[in-house]
Structures are given as structure tokens and as C-alpha cells.
Design a protein around this motif. Structure first.
Motif, PDB file in Angstrom:
ATOM      1  N   ASP A  52      73.024 -58.827  17.820  1.00  0.00           N
ATOM      2  CA  ASP A  52      72.191 -59.879  17.259  1.00  0.00           C
ATOM      3  C   ASP A  52      72.579 -60.230  15.821  1.00  0.00           C
ATOM      4  O   ASP A  52      72.323 -61.345  15.363  1.00  0.00           O
ATOM      5  N   LEU A  53      73.197 -59.307  15.095  1.00  0.00           N
ATOM      6  CA  LEU A  53      73.639 -59.574  13.724  1.00  0.00           C
ATOM      7  C   LEU A  53      74.922 -60.409  13.675  1.00  0.00           C
ATOM      8  O   LEU A  53      75.173 -61.125  12.715  1.00  0.00           O
ATOM      9  N   PRO A  55      76.287 -63.161  15.181  1.00  0.00           N
ATOM     10  CA  PRO A  55      76.392 -64.620  14.962  1.00  0.00           C
ATOM     11  C   PRO A  55      76.206 -65.022  13.505  1.00  0.00           C
ATOM     12  O   PRO A  55      76.909 -65.904  13.003  1.00  0.00           O
ATOM     13  N   ASN A  56      75.268 -64.374  12.799  1.00  0.00           N
ATOM     14  CA  ASN A  56      75.065 -64.691  11.374  1.00  0.00           C
ATOM     15  C   ASN A  56      76.285 -64.299  10.544  1.00  0.00           C
ATOM     16  O   ASN A  56      76.702 -65.031   9.646  1.00  0.00           O
ATOM     17  N   LEU A  57      76.854 -63.139  10.850  1.00  0.00           N
ATOM     18  CA  LEU A  57      78.039 -62.686  10.123  1.00  0.00           C
ATOM     19  C   LEU A  57      79.212 -63.636  10.372  1.00  0.00           C
ATOM     20  O   LEU A  57      79.899 -64.043   9.432  1.00  0.00           O
ATOM     21  N   SER A  59      79.096 -66.779  11.311  1.00  0.00           N
ATOM     22  CA  SER A  59      78.820 -68.074  10.667  1.00  0.00           C
ATOM     23  C   SER A  59      79.121 -68.028   9.180  1.00  0.00           C
ATOM     24  O   SER A  59      79.679 -68.976   8.617  1.00  0.00           O
ATOM     25  N   THR A  60      78.751 -66.940   8.555  1.00  0.00           N
ATOM     26  CA  THR A  60      78.992 -66.803   7.121  1.00  0.00           C
ATOM     27  C   THR A  60      80.492 -66.767   6.826  1.00  0.00           C
ATOM     28  O   THR A  60      80.971 -67.467   5.930  1.00  0.00           O
ATOM     29  N   SER A 118      79.355 -63.323  -1.934  1.00  0.00           N
ATOM     30  CA  SER A 118      78.190 -63.970  -1.337  1.00  0.00           C
ATOM     31  C   SER A 118      77.122 -62.932  -0.990  1.00  0.00           C
ATOM     32  O   SER A 118      77.388 -61.941  -0.316  1.00  0.00           O
ATOM     33  N   GLN A 120      74.618 -63.357   0.984  1.00  0.00           N
ATOM     34  CA  GLN A 120      74.368 -63.393   2.418  1.00  0.00           C
ATOM     35  C   GLN A 120      75.376 -62.505   3.156  1.00  0.00           C
ATOM     36  O   GLN A 120      75.005 -61.713   4.019  1.00  0.00           O
ATOM     37  N   PHE A 121      76.654 -62.620   2.788  1.00  0.00           N
ATOM     38  CA  PHE A 121      77.685 -61.821   3.449  1.00  0.00           C
ATOM     39  C   PHE A 121      77.491 -60.334   3.167  1.00  0.00           C
ATOM     40  O   PHE A 121      77.534 -59.521   4.084  1.00  0.00           O
ATOM     41  N   LEU A 124      74.563 -59.012   5.179  1.00  0.00           N
ATOM     42  CA  LEU A 124      74.905 -58.869   6.596  1.00  0.00           C
ATOM     43  C   LEU A 124      75.863 -57.703   6.817  1.00  0.00           C
ATOM     44  O   LEU A 124      75.733 -56.956   7.793  1.00  0.00           O
ATOM     45  N   GLU A 127      73.845 -54.582   6.679  1.00  0.00           N
ATOM     46  CA  GLU A 127      73.076 -54.420   7.909  1.00  0.00           C
ATOM     47  C   GLU A 127      73.979 -53.964   9.055  1.00  0.00           C
ATOM     48  O   GLU A 127      73.582 -53.131   9.868  1.00  0.00           O
TER      49      GLU A 127
END
Length: 194
Positions: A52-53, A55-57, A59-60, A118, A120-121, A124, A127
Motif C-alpha cells: 500500500d505504500l 504507489p505513493n513512493l 509517484s514521488t 523532499s 514526502q520522499f 515514505l 515508512e
């Protein structure tokens, strides 16, 4: 009439003794089998959490390194395999492919200083590291449960009871040989003039 009572008493005694020996071993095997199933579900839960993590990673990273499409495709395919895994062997193989794909993705990310800075990166990535640690613990717990279960199905008299009631050995969650290989990443694209 007394002639029949002795054989019936002996037979009843044998049945009672067999039940006293078999019942606790059978119950132990059932409990250990359930423990293995529970630990397998724990691995599945942690793999799904990591899945689940991703796709965000992706995308970033994609925002900074959009020309690295091959790696994004590899991560998507590995993610799909993790989601579709039904057995421990399939989960193990899919996990190995995901680890390889994520290693390549993170190696590519190192080439982009803005991405490394970043928030966000980095969040992620942290995480993801936590998820990897939980997967490692879940794998260890599963393998410990499998070891205990397999020992009980292979030692006497458990082996006879396991054979009688169909308790088969369980597979360990093992890393693939290729998991020890360092992925190669080429930062020299054909588009560069330098």
C-alpha cells in the motif's frame, strides 16, 4: 459369557490408552498448525502494508525521474505479484521480486538530490524501512512456528499421528538466492551528450 468380557475389556483398555496418547498429540498438532496459519497471515498483512505504500513512493520518485519508466513498470509488476500470492512459496517469490524492484527504485532515487531532500520522499522511505522491518519480524515468527510444527510432525509419536491425520510439513519462508545479489543500475542513459 465371561469369556467375552476379557477380550472386550482388553480392547476397551487399548482404545482408552490409545486415546490418552493420541488426543494430546493431535491437539498439539492442531494448535501448532493454527499458529503457523496465524503467522502466515501476519506476513501477508505486512506485505500488504508495504504494498500500500508503494504507489505513493513511486509517484514521488516518478515526479523527479519520469524517464526511468522501466523501473516503475518493474515495481508495478512486483506489486501485482505480491497482491496475487496465495501460498507461502508464492509470497516468498513475490517478496523477493519486490525487494529487488524497490532496491532499484531507491538506487535511482539516490541520483536525484532534490528528491532526497523532499520531505514526502524521506517520510515514505522511512515508512518503507519500518514496513521492511515488520516483514522481517513476521517472517522470523512464521519460520519459528513452522520449525516447531515440523518438529512435532517428524518426531515420535507425533509423526505417526501426523501421518494418520494428514498433517504435512509446512514450508519455510525463505529468501531466494537472487536476494543476495546487488541490483545493477545504469545512470548513463543514451540521451546524455556528456
Amino acid at each position: 459369557m465371561k469369556k467375552y468380557l476379557i477380550p472386550i475389556g482388553v480392547l476397551a483398555g487399548i482404545i482408552i490408552i490409545a486415546a490418552i496418547i493420541i488426543a494430546p498429540r493431535y491437539n498439539t498438532l492442531v494448535n501448532l498448525d493454527e499458529e503457523v496459519n496465524q503467522q502466515e497471515a501476519g506476513i501477508d498483512t505486512q506485505l500488504q502494508r508495504r504494498n500500500d505504500l508503494i504507489p505513493n513512493l513511486v509517484s514521488t520518485v516518478e515526479g523527479y525521474a519520469s524517464h526511468e519508466q522501466e523501473i516503475f513498470t518493474e515495481v508495478a509488476e512486483a506489486r501485482s505479484q505480491v497482491a496475487g500470492a496465495n501460498t507461502v512459496e508464492e509470497m516468498s517469490e513475490a517478496n523477493d521480486q519486490m525487494n529487488s524492484a524497490l532496491s532499484r527504485l531507491l538506487a535511482v532515487a539516490e541520483a536525484y538530490p532534490d528528491l532526497q531532500a523532499s520531505e514526502q520522499f524521506t517520510g515514505l522511505r522511512d515508512e518503507l524501512a519500518g514496513a521492511e522491518n515488520r516483514i522481517a519480524v513476521a517472517r522470523q515468527d512464521y519460520n519459528t512456528a513452522v520449525g516447531e510444527y515440523n518438529r512435532n510432525t517428524r518426531t515420535f509419536p507425533g509423526n505417526m499421528i501426523a501421518e494418520l491425520f494428514g498433517f504435512a510439513d509446512k514450508p519455510y519462508f525463505e529468501a531466494d538466492e537472487s536476494a543476495n545479489e546487488v541490483p545493477s543500475v545504469d545512470f548513463n542513459s543514451d540521451d546524455d551528450d556528456s
